[in-house]
Design an enzyme around this catalytic site. Structure first.
Site, PDB file in Angstrom:
ATOM      1  CG  HIS A  27       0.148 -17.207  19.758  1.00  0.00           C
ATOM      2  ND1 HIS A  27      -1.065 -16.956  20.295  1.00  0.00           N
ATOM      3  CD2 HIS A  27       0.305 -17.609  18.731  1.00  0.00           C
ATOM      4  CE1 HIS A  27      -1.926 -17.648  19.471  1.00  0.00           C
ATOM      5  NE2 HIS A  27      -1.252 -18.250  18.461  1.00  0.00           N
ATOM      6  CG  ASP A  29      -0.144  -9.296  20.279  1.00  0.00           C
ATOM      7  OD1 ASP A  29      -0.225 -10.394  20.716  1.00  0.00           O
ATOM      8  OD2 ASP A  29      -0.842  -8.575  19.383  1.00  0.00           O
ATOM      9  CB  SER A  60     -21.243  -5.900   6.904  1.00  0.00           C
ATOM     10  OG  SER A  60     -20.381  -6.769   6.256  1.00  0.00           O
ATOM     11  N   GLY A 112      -7.208 -14.644   9.635  1.00  0.00           N
ATOM     12  CA  GLY A 112      -5.886 -14.484  10.145  1.00  0.00           C
ATOM     13  C   GLY A 112      -4.977 -13.216   9.558  1.00  0.00           C
ATOM     14  CG  LEU A 113      -4.796 -12.647   6.013  1.00  0.00           C
ATOM     15  CD1 LEU A 113      -4.804 -12.425   4.304  1.00  0.00           C
ATOM     16  CD2 LEU A 113      -3.256 -12.741   6.331  1.00  0.00           C
ATOM     17  CB  SER A 116     -11.153  -7.775  13.866  1.00  0.00           C
ATOM     18  OG  SER A 116     -10.208  -8.199  14.229  1.00  0.00           O
ATOM     19  CG  ASP A 160      -4.121  -8.212  14.962  1.00  0.00           C
ATOM     20  OD1 ASP A 160      -2.834  -8.725  14.706  1.00  0.00           O
ATOM     21  OD2 ASP A 160      -5.046  -9.149  15.046  1.00  0.00           O
ATOM     22  CE1 TYR A 209      -4.671 -14.191  20.604  1.00  0.00           C
ATOM     23  CE2 TYR A 209      -6.066 -13.678  22.299  1.00  0.00           C
ATOM     24  CZ  TYR A 209      -4.958 -13.256  21.757  1.00  0.00           C
ATOM     25  OH  TYR A 209      -4.425 -12.032  21.541  1.00  0.00           O
TER      26      TYR A 209
HETATM   27  P1  ADP Z   1      -9.613 -11.678  11.521  1.00  0.00           P
HETATM   28  O1  ADP Z   1      -8.481 -12.565  11.350  1.00  0.00           O
HETATM   29  O2  ADP Z   1     -10.290 -11.630   9.982  1.00  0.00           O
HETATM   30  O3  ADP Z   1      -9.595 -10.328  12.132  1.00  0.00           O
HETATM   31  P2  ADP Z   1     -11.422 -11.944  13.742  1.00  0.00           P
HETATM   32  O4  ADP Z   1     -12.205 -13.045  14.196  1.00  0.00           O
HETATM   33  O5  ADP Z   1     -10.860 -11.194  14.637  1.00  0.00           O
HETATM   34  O6  ADP Z   1     -10.749 -12.431  12.334  1.00  0.00           O
HETATM   35  O7  ADP Z   1     -12.756 -10.840  13.160  1.00  0.00           O
HETATM   36  C1  ADP Z   1     -13.507 -11.113  12.210  1.00  0.00           C
HETATM   37  C2  ADP Z   1     -14.909 -10.518  12.922  1.00  0.00           C
HETATM   38  O8  ADP Z   1     -14.746  -9.171  12.176  1.00  0.00           O
HETATM   39  C3  ADP Z   1     -15.955 -10.987  11.840  1.00  0.00           C
HETATM   40  O9  ADP Z   1     -16.695 -11.849  12.499  1.00  0.00           O
HETATM   41  C4  ADP Z   1     -17.134  -9.763  11.919  1.00  0.00           C
HETATM   42  O10 ADP Z   1     -17.567  -9.672  13.026  1.00  0.00           O
HETATM   43  C5  ADP Z   1     -15.815  -8.645  12.028  1.00  0.00           C
HETATM   44  N1  ADP Z   1     -15.667  -8.113  10.473  1.00  0.00           N
HETATM   45  C6  ADP Z   1     -14.378  -8.089   9.797  1.00  0.00           C
HETATM   46  N2  ADP Z   1     -14.581  -7.407   8.489  1.00  0.00           N
HETATM   47  C7  ADP Z   1     -15.755  -7.386   8.385  1.00  0.00           C
HETATM   48  C8  ADP Z   1     -16.690  -6.863   7.113  1.00  0.00           C
HETATM   49  N3  ADP Z   1     -16.152  -6.543   6.068  1.00  0.00           N
HETATM   50  N4  ADP Z   1     -18.083  -6.738   7.516  1.00  0.00           N
HETATM   51  C9  ADP Z   1     -18.670  -7.101   8.517  1.00  0.00           C
HETATM   52  N5  ADP Z   1     -17.957  -7.629   9.575  1.00  0.00           N
HETATM   53  C10 ADP Z   1     -16.646  -7.658   9.569  1.00  0.00           C
HETATM   54 MG    MG Z   2      -8.953 -10.079  14.346  1.00  0.00          MG
END
Ligand code: ADP
Ligand code: MG
Length: 354
Positions: A27, A29, A60, A112-113, A116, A160, A209
């Site tokens: 928290h 950045d 996906s 959290g890894l 996105s 990220d 957040y």
């Molecule tokens: P994270 O911590 O994993 O980044 P976020 O909520 O920021 O969590 O992002 C997750 C979102 O990113 C998912 O709900 C989806 O919309 C998108 N996403 C990430 N990876 C994929 C994937 N392999 N296929 C489809 N959507 C994905």
């Molecule tokens: Mg994310």
């Protein structure tokens, strides 16, 4: 189902980008402060080809979801918003033909890894190859952040995307999120990283957040600085009303912990800084939940663990620990067995159990 089965054609190119785990600097950045992430072995791969009609088509594998949409919008919902956002960022500069985009990933989604950012950076890398774009890795991270903000509607910081675009496995990326100055550093000697998913999905993460962001902005305003990054003495926060006092204290002390860690400290001291970070996230920033506290405490009290804390935005998701080299798998399995006996569904994420 592969690209050919989904789209009836072969991909033209493909690109990959890793997820990331943040060791220290949580928290910070969006307060223009300091972070210390590293890449994880799990990654996202995007295959790209030209579509034979005038629409974009995205698939996906993880979601088993196919989306077709007009190139001019409107912005779709869900995972397609990330891919569409990346394409739109490029279209602002030059025409992008209709595309087939196939996404496959081993990054856990929503733990959290940073699945996105891995999706965005892999998409930009694929677009760079396909369309011969002149973009460097920092520009990709910046465009990826803008795609997430403008199209997925997540007011994220730059950590990220910078981590996915620039961090390496087994090395720490020390990043000043204001200037984007960075330095690649080794892990503390004789250590390795352990990441465990608590099995508790992130709840209220988006609203929590946004609320924390607003509190930090209010705290910075009251302290007369443009961002909390400009304050280094935690005493300064004492004049603020609650909860701004505690929120600011977390950010200020967290920045200080990152700066201490990168001066080159022992594994033991690095671990103490991670433990202090968790306490600060739990008590001052209030983004932990009881499952994360339980898991972190089990890790912190296990031998061969130098330190542990929640990682990512909190409200659920994963924990990271710094462990004696060669012990992460055994420690992870032992702790998970105890943790899951309490009714949780935790799982080992790094190292990958085969
Ligand atoms: P994270 O911590 O994993 O980044 P976020 O909520 O920021 O969590 O992002 C997750 C979102 O990113 C998912 O709900 C989806 O919309 C998108 N996403 C990430 N990876 C994929 C994937 N392999 N296929 C489809 N959507 C994905
Ligand atoms: Mg994310």
């Amino acid at each position: 189902m592969d690209f050919q089965q989904i789209f009836g054609a072969e991909p033209t190119t493909q690109a990959t980008a890793p997820g990331r785990v943040n060791l220290l600097g949580e928290h910070t950045d969006y307060n223009e402060g300091f972070v210390l992430p590293t890449a994880i072995p799990q990654s996202t791969t995007v295959q790209l080809g030209f579509s034979s009609d005038d629409q974009h088509h995205f698939y996906s594998q993880e979601l088993d979801e196919k989306v077709s949409l007009a190139r001019t919008g409107p912005t779709p919902q869900g995972f397609a918003s990330y891919v569409f956002g990346c394409i739109q960022m490029v279209s602002a500069e030059q025409p992008v033909p209709p595309l087939n985009v196939y996404v496959t990933s081993s990054v856990p989604i929503g733990s959290g890894l940073s699945s996105s950012a891995a999706l965005e950076v892999a998409t930009f890398r694929g677009l760079r190859a396909l369309l011969e774009l002149k973009l460097d890795d920092v520009q990709i991270a910046q465009l990826a952040q803008q795609a997430e903000i403008q199209y997925a509607g997540v007011e994220c910081g730059i950590m990220d995307q910078m981590a996915s675009s620039l961090a390496d496995l087994g090395q720490l990326l020390f990043l000043d999120t204001r200037t984007l100055e960075r330095q690649v550093l080794p892990l503390p000697p004789e250590t390795e990283i352990l990441v465990i998913d608590s099995g508790v999905p992130r709840k209220l993460a988006a609203s929590g957040y946004n609320q924390r962001r607003a509190e930090c902005e209010a705290a910075a305003r009251q302290l007369g600085v443009s961002a909390l990054r400009d304050v280094s003495d935690p005493q300064a926060a004492e004049s603020l009303p609650e909860p701004l006092r505690r929120r600011a204290r977390h950010v200020i002390t967290e920045d200080n912990r990152v700066l201490e860690a990168v001066r080159g400290v022992s594994a033991q001291r690095f671990g103490e800084l991670m433990n202090a970070s968790h306490a600060s996230l739990r008590d001052d920033y209030e983004v932990s939940v009881s499952a994360l506290d339980t898991l972190v405490e089990m890790l912190q009290t296990t031998s061969d663990v130098f330190g542990a804390r929640l990682t990512g935005a909190g409200f659920g998701g994963a924990c990271v620990a710094l462990v004696r080299a060669g012990q992460a798998l055994a420690v992870g399995q032992a702790v998970l067995e105890r943790y899951n006996r309490q009714g949780y569904a935790g799982r080992l994420l790094v190292p990958e159990a085969h």
